[in-house]
Write a protein that holds these residues in place. Sequence first.
Motif, PDB file in Angstrom:
ATOM      1  N   ARG A 209       0.815  -1.219   0.000  1.00  0.00           N
ATOM      2  CA  ARG A 209       0.000   0.000   0.000  1.00  0.00           C
ATOM      3  C   ARG A 209       0.841   1.258   0.000  1.00  0.00           C
ATOM      4  O   ARG A 209       0.581   2.208  -0.759  1.00  0.00           O
ATOM      5  N   PHE A 210       1.867   1.305   0.865  1.00  0.00           N
ATOM      6  CA  PHE A 210       2.616   2.556   1.042  1.00  0.00           C
ATOM      7  C   PHE A 210       3.968   2.560   0.329  1.00  0.00           C
ATOM      8  O   PHE A 210       4.525   3.630   0.097  1.00  0.00           O
ATOM      9  N   GLY A 211       4.480   1.380  -0.034  1.00  0.00           N
ATOM     10  CA  GLY A 211       5.774   1.335  -0.692  1.00  0.00           C
ATOM     11  C   GLY A 211       5.710   1.152  -2.188  1.00  0.00           C
ATOM     12  O   GLY A 211       6.548   1.691  -2.919  1.00  0.00           O
ATOM     13  N   ALA A 212       4.706   0.405  -2.675  1.00  0.00           N
ATOM     14  CA  ALA A 212       4.648   0.086  -4.094  1.00  0.00           C
ATOM     15  C   ALA A 212       3.578   0.873  -4.846  1.00  0.00           C
ATOM     16  O   ALA A 212       3.852   1.436  -5.909  1.00  0.00           O
ATOM     17  N   VAL A 213       2.364   0.907  -4.310  1.00  0.00           N
ATOM     18  CA  VAL A 213       1.246   1.515  -5.042  1.00  0.00           C
ATOM     19  C   VAL A 213       1.498   2.970  -5.429  1.00  0.00           C
ATOM     20  O   VAL A 213       1.214   3.359  -6.572  1.00  0.00           O
ATOM     21  N   PRO A 214       2.026   3.824  -4.536  1.00  0.00           N
ATOM     22  CA  PRO A 214       2.240   5.213  -4.963  1.00  0.00           C
ATOM     23  C   PRO A 214       3.196   5.354  -6.144  1.00  0.00           C
ATOM     24  O   PRO A 214       3.113   6.332  -6.896  1.00  0.00           O
ATOM     25  N   GLN A 215       4.085   4.402  -6.334  1.00  0.00           N
ATOM     26  CA  GLN A 215       5.047   4.494  -7.433  1.00  0.00           C
ATOM     27  C   GLN A 215       4.473   4.026  -8.768  1.00  0.00           C
ATOM     28  O   GLN A 215       4.982   4.419  -9.829  1.00  0.00           O
ATOM     29  N   VAL A 216       3.445   3.197  -8.725  1.00  0.00           N
ATOM     30  CA  VAL A 216       2.982   2.552  -9.952  1.00  0.00           C
ATOM     31  C   VAL A 216       1.567   2.955 -10.367  1.00  0.00           C
ATOM     32  O   VAL A 216       1.114   2.561 -11.445  1.00  0.00           O
ATOM     33  N   LEU A 217       0.874   3.727  -9.564  1.00  0.00           N
ATOM     34  CA  LEU A 217      -0.544   3.968  -9.806  1.00  0.00           C
ATOM     35  C   LEU A 217      -0.800   4.640 -11.151  1.00  0.00           C
ATOM     36  O   LEU A 217      -1.705   4.249 -11.898  1.00  0.00           O
ATOM     37  N   SER A 218      -0.010   5.654 -11.492  1.00  0.00           N
ATOM     38  CA  SER A 218      -0.241   6.357 -12.754  1.00  0.00           C
ATOM     39  C   SER A 218       0.000   5.440 -13.947  1.00  0.00           C
ATOM     40  O   SER A 218      -0.741   5.486 -14.937  1.00  0.00           O
ATOM     41  N   ASN A 219       1.022   4.590 -13.867  1.00  0.00           N
ATOM     42  CA  ASN A 219       1.261   3.633 -14.948  1.00  0.00           C
ATOM     43  C   ASN A 219       0.143   2.608 -15.037  1.00  0.00           C
ATOM     44  O   ASN A 219      -0.242   2.188 -16.130  1.00  0.00           O
ATOM     45  N   PHE A 220      -0.385   2.195 -13.899  1.00  0.00           N
ATOM     46  CA  PHE A 220      -1.502   1.254 -13.896  1.00  0.00           C
ATOM     47  C   PHE A 220      -2.708   1.845 -14.620  1.00  0.00           C
ATOM     48  O   PHE A 220      -3.351   1.178 -15.435  1.00  0.00           O
ATOM     49  N   VAL A 221      -3.030   3.085 -14.308  1.00  0.00           N
ATOM     50  CA  VAL A 221      -4.179   3.737 -14.955  1.00  0.00           C
ATOM     51  C   VAL A 221      -3.936   3.872 -16.455  1.00  0.00           C
ATOM     52  O   VAL A 221      -4.841   3.653 -17.273  1.00  0.00           O
ATOM     53  N   SER A 222      -2.707   4.198 -16.828  1.00  0.00           N
ATOM     54  CA  SER A 222      -2.379   4.331 -18.244  1.00  0.00           C
ATOM     55  C   SER A 222      -2.567   3.013 -18.984  1.00  0.00           C
ATOM     56  O   SER A 222      -3.177   2.957 -20.059  1.00  0.00           O
ATOM     57  N   TYR A 223      -2.073   1.924 -18.415  1.00  0.00           N
ATOM     58  CA  TYR A 223      -2.239   0.608 -19.035  1.00  0.00           C
ATOM     59  C   TYR A 223      -3.715   0.199 -19.078  1.00  0.00           C
ATOM     60  O   TYR A 223      -4.169  -0.424 -20.050  1.00  0.00           O
ATOM     61  N   ALA A 224      -4.465   0.516 -18.038  1.00  0.00           N
ATOM     62  CA  ALA A 224      -5.882   0.163 -18.015  1.00  0.00           C
ATOM     63  C   ALA A 224      -6.651   0.905 -19.110  1.00  0.00           C
ATOM     64  O   ALA A 224      -7.530   0.326 -19.772  1.00  0.00           O
ATOM     65  N   LEU A 225      -6.340   2.175 -19.319  1.00  0.00           N
ATOM     66  CA  LEU A 225      -6.991   2.932 -20.387  1.00  0.00           C
ATOM     67  C   LEU A 225      -6.637   2.368 -21.757  1.00  0.00           C
ATOM     68  O   LEU A 225      -7.500   2.266 -22.641  1.00  0.00           O
ATOM     69  N   LEU A 226      -5.376   2.002 -21.929  1.00  0.00           N
ATOM     70  CA  LEU A 226      -4.979   1.388 -23.194  1.00  0.00           C
ATOM     71  C   LEU A 226      -5.708   0.069 -23.416  1.00  0.00           C
ATOM     72  O   LEU A 226      -6.156  -0.237 -24.523  1.00  0.00           O
TER      73      LEU A 226
END
Length: 295
Positions: A209-226
Amino acid sequence: MRAAVPEFPEARLQELADRYAAAVAAKRRRIWLGSAVLIAAALAAGWMGDVDLRKFAENFWRFPAYFAGTAPKFSFSSAWVDLSEWLWGLPRWTRLLGDTLLIAYMGTLAGGVLGFVLCFLASANLVKSRAIVFVTRRALEFCRTVPEIVFALIFVLAFGLGPLPGVLAIAIHTTGALGKQFAEVVENIDNKPIEGVAASGGSWIQIVRFGAVPQVLSNFVSYALLRFEINVRGAAVMGFVGAGGIGQDLIEAVRKFYYTDVSAILLLIVVTVMLIDFVTERVRHRLLGLEGSST
């Protein structure tokens, strides 16, 4: 004072030149060998697939001729009447197109959530158990390896005709595709925040939650939109097997040779996909830009 340029003995220079020539020759041999293997594989695939280039060349004209035959006939004097006849089913097709978008949206949403959950279990830098990583990755491979339309056929047999089989098929395939992409993003993050949360006594969920998610959230949203863009096209095909959406009317028009209906439905699908691609592309670029500016 000018620095002295070192001079190598002639024997040393010749040795370096020979090594360079040998390395270039070895690379050239690898390129030629790889090209030969690729050509041989292509020829073998063509032979096993009964590819006949002469027959392909003789019948290629049928492809553009079919699309030319689907084009509506317009005349200047009756342009409005011709347009009305061409788009006679616009209300129904628009509703079915809305169903297709909803199928793609729900499938992407469900698959994105499952992929989000499973990607952390498939990341070797977060999970120490190699067995869990191995099993999770194989499960994701299964989900994305089986074509969506195969899943749709299975679910149509299980649940009957309608949008539900399409949603389930897209959700499963999206889980596998996004799960792999998400896991690759997670495995390339900075480990310092993870080590910091772990050193402070955080649990595995807190590390994520605090170590990984903040680093990857924007990329996750980008991949989901694609992926949503891809799933809109996939949802249109789901209708071919009775899984809802505008694909049902499209395959019916193709089978019954309703040429003008085919062109009208294809035009609606193409315009819709173009608009979605444009909007989601802008959103993805903005997300990635914000991420770059924050670092």
